[in-house]
Scaffold this active site. Structure first.
Site, mmCIF file in Angstrom:
data_model
loop_
_atom_site.group_PDB
_atom_site.id
_atom_site.type_symbol
_atom_site.label_atom_id
_atom_site.label_comp_id
_atom_site.label_asym_id
_atom_site.label_seq_id
_atom_site.Cartn_x
_atom_site.Cartn_y
_atom_site.Cartn_z
ATOM 1 N N LYS A 201 36.475 41.530 43.666
ATOM 2 C CA LYS A 201 36.859 40.305 44.318
ATOM 3 C C LYS A 201 37.003 39.155 43.328
ATOM 4 O O LYS A 201 37.696 38.183 43.589
ATOM 5 C CB LYS A 201 35.792 39.898 45.358
ATOM 6 C CG LYS A 201 35.579 40.898 46.453
ATOM 7 C CD LYS A 201 34.436 40.378 47.359
ATOM 8 C CE LYS A 201 34.029 41.468 48.333
ATOM 9 N NZ LYS A 201 32.775 41.127 49.004
ATOM 10 N N GLY A 202 36.293 39.236 42.215
ATOM 11 C CA GLY A 202 36.134 38.094 41.317
ATOM 12 C C GLY A 202 37.402 37.391 40.894
ATOM 13 O O GLY A 202 37.413 36.179 40.693
ATOM 14 N N GLU B 54 41.520 39.722 35.146
ATOM 15 C CA GLU B 54 40.073 39.919 35.361
ATOM 16 C C GLU B 54 39.336 38.612 35.100
ATOM 17 O O GLU B 54 39.703 37.852 34.207
ATOM 18 C CB GLU B 54 39.617 41.043 34.418
ATOM 19 C CG GLU B 54 38.143 41.354 34.390
ATOM 20 C CD GLU B 54 37.569 41.965 35.655
ATOM 21 O OE1 GLU B 54 37.647 41.291 36.709
ATOM 22 O OE2 GLU B 54 37.022 43.081 35.595
ATOM 23 N N ASP B 55 38.323 38.334 35.916
ATOM 24 C CA ASP B 55 37.552 37.103 35.734
ATOM 25 C C ASP B 55 36.724 37.143 34.463
ATOM 26 O O ASP B 55 36.848 36.291 33.594
ATOM 27 C CB ASP B 55 36.665 36.835 36.968
ATOM 28 C CG ASP B 55 35.884 38.071 37.420
ATOM 29 O OD1 ASP B 55 35.886 39.087 36.702
ATOM 30 O OD2 ASP B 55 35.270 38.015 38.497
ATOM 31 N N ASP C 262 32.119 41.723 30.709
ATOM 32 C CA ASP C 262 30.725 41.702 30.260
ATOM 33 C C ASP C 262 30.545 42.859 29.282
ATOM 34 O O ASP C 262 30.833 42.725 28.096
ATOM 35 C CB ASP C 262 29.842 41.813 31.511
ATOM 36 C CG ASP C 262 28.368 41.587 31.249
ATOM 37 O OD1 ASP C 262 27.900 41.939 30.170
ATOM 38 O OD2 ASP C 262 27.658 41.072 32.125
ATOM 39 N N PHE D 210 24.078 35.197 32.574
ATOM 40 C CA PHE D 210 24.700 35.446 33.868
ATOM 41 C C PHE D 210 25.190 34.115 34.428
ATOM 42 O O PHE D 210 24.451 33.140 34.479
ATOM 43 C CB PHE D 210 23.703 36.095 34.830
ATOM 44 C CG PHE D 210 24.346 36.566 36.089
ATOM 45 C CD1 PHE D 210 25.028 37.766 36.126
ATOM 46 C CD2 PHE D 210 24.295 35.782 37.237
ATOM 47 C CE1 PHE D 210 25.652 38.194 37.294
ATOM 48 C CE2 PHE D 210 24.917 36.208 38.413
ATOM 49 C CZ PHE D 210 25.598 37.409 38.429
ATOM 50 N N VAL D 211 26.457 34.086 34.825
ATOM 51 C CA VAL D 211 27.037 32.848 35.352
ATOM 52 C C VAL D 211 27.707 33.102 36.702
ATOM 53 O O VAL D 211 28.046 34.239 37.025
ATOM 54 C CB VAL D 211 28.088 32.253 34.363
ATOM 55 C CG1 VAL D 211 27.401 31.626 33.155
ATOM 56 C CG2 VAL D 211 29.112 33.301 33.921
HETATM 57 P P1 IMP Z 1 31.456 44.896 32.893
HETATM 58 O O1 IMP Z 1 31.873 46.219 33.424
HETATM 59 O O2 IMP Z 1 30.024 44.942 32.364
HETATM 60 O O3 IMP Z 1 32.400 44.338 31.872
HETATM 61 O O4 IMP Z 1 31.340 43.900 34.114
HETATM 62 C C1 IMP Z 1 32.461 43.414 34.722
HETATM 63 C C2 IMP Z 1 32.203 42.898 36.110
HETATM 64 O O5 IMP Z 1 30.831 42.549 36.317
HETATM 65 C C3 IMP Z 1 32.989 41.614 36.310
HETATM 66 O O6 IMP Z 1 34.264 41.888 36.826
HETATM 67 C C4 IMP Z 1 32.124 40.846 37.267
HETATM 68 O O7 IMP Z 1 32.420 41.206 38.601
HETATM 69 C C5 IMP Z 1 30.715 41.292 36.951
HETATM 70 N N1 IMP Z 1 30.069 40.340 36.043
HETATM 71 C C6 IMP Z 1 29.884 40.457 34.718
HETATM 72 N N2 IMP Z 1 29.250 39.390 34.202
HETATM 73 C C7 IMP Z 1 29.040 38.556 35.247
HETATM 74 C C8 IMP Z 1 28.405 37.254 35.374
HETATM 75 O O8 IMP Z 1 27.929 36.627 34.413
HETATM 76 N N3 IMP Z 1 28.404 36.727 36.630
HETATM 77 C C9 IMP Z 1 28.912 37.363 37.717
HETATM 78 N N4 IMP Z 1 29.503 38.564 37.647
HETATM 79 C C10 IMP Z 1 29.552 39.163 36.423
#
Ligand code: IMP
Ligand code: MG
Length: 182
Positions: free
Chosen positions: A45-46, A101-102, A105, A154-155
């Protein structure tokens, strides 16, 4: 200036900073795809907030589609195992695709999505990510349209949630400890 939500400890990206960056990204994408057919794929959803602003900063013809994914893991950490909850409506074969993508991480979600979409034979496949967390990124990704490198915190806000809340904040910030306890 918008009033800061009482659960927010500090604002990391202001509304203005975000809007300036999104306009820049839209301009670059518009230049790069001036003579190409462009399909933007938002990761739900982000990315819904970014997609809404970015789409209006793009001045070339474009189509939009969305995918919903969920990664197994806790509410603040991903595990890398990704499940497609809603697939694309459109066939991306032969298309110029930009994934929107928002935040990246660990990079595990996006790296899974990339290999999944690459398997469908797009003509080109690029990434637009508003935020990355370089200190905690585990997978190297070639992000063509990049907004902000963030500290490893975390934000929430601008599409990002904690337990599905705060996505509608127009800025990005950290939460006060009490917000995690309620
Ligand atoms: P990744 O697979 O670890 O790169 O995480 C990606 C997904 O985790 C993003 O699309 C977000 O939905 C969520 N995410 C990662 N970091 C944050 C954060 O700081 N706040 C909220 N959602 C996050
Ligand atoms: Mg999320």
């Amino acid at each position: 200036m918008t009033e800061v939500n009482p659960d927010v400890e500090s604002v990391v990206l202001t509304e203005d900073e975000i809007q300036v960056k999104v306009a820049e990204l839209g301009k670059r994408i518009s230049e790069d795809y001036r003579d190409a057919d462009l399909l933007l794929v938002g990761v739900l959803k982000g990315a819904f907030v970014l997609m809404a602003d970015l789409s209006r900063a793009i001045t070339v013809p474009a189509e939009f589609d969305f995918m919903a994914v969920s990664s197994y893991g806790s509410s603040t950490r991903t595990s890398g195992v990704v499940r497609i909850l809603k697939d694309l409506d459109l066939d991306i074969g032969g298309r110029n695709v930009v994934i929107v993508e928002d935040i990246v991480d660990s990079g595990l979600t996006l790296s899974y999505l990339l290999s999944n979409l690459r398997g469908r034979g797009p003509r080109s496949l690029e990434i637009c990510a508003l935020m990355t967390k370089p200190d905690v990124q585990e997978v190297a990704l070639d992000i063509r349209y990049h907004g902000f490198a963030m500290p490893p915190q975390f934000v929430v806000g601008y599409g990002l949630d904690y337990l599905q809340r705060y996505r509608n904040l127009p800025y990005v910030g950290t939460l006060k400890p009490h917000a995690y306890e309620e």
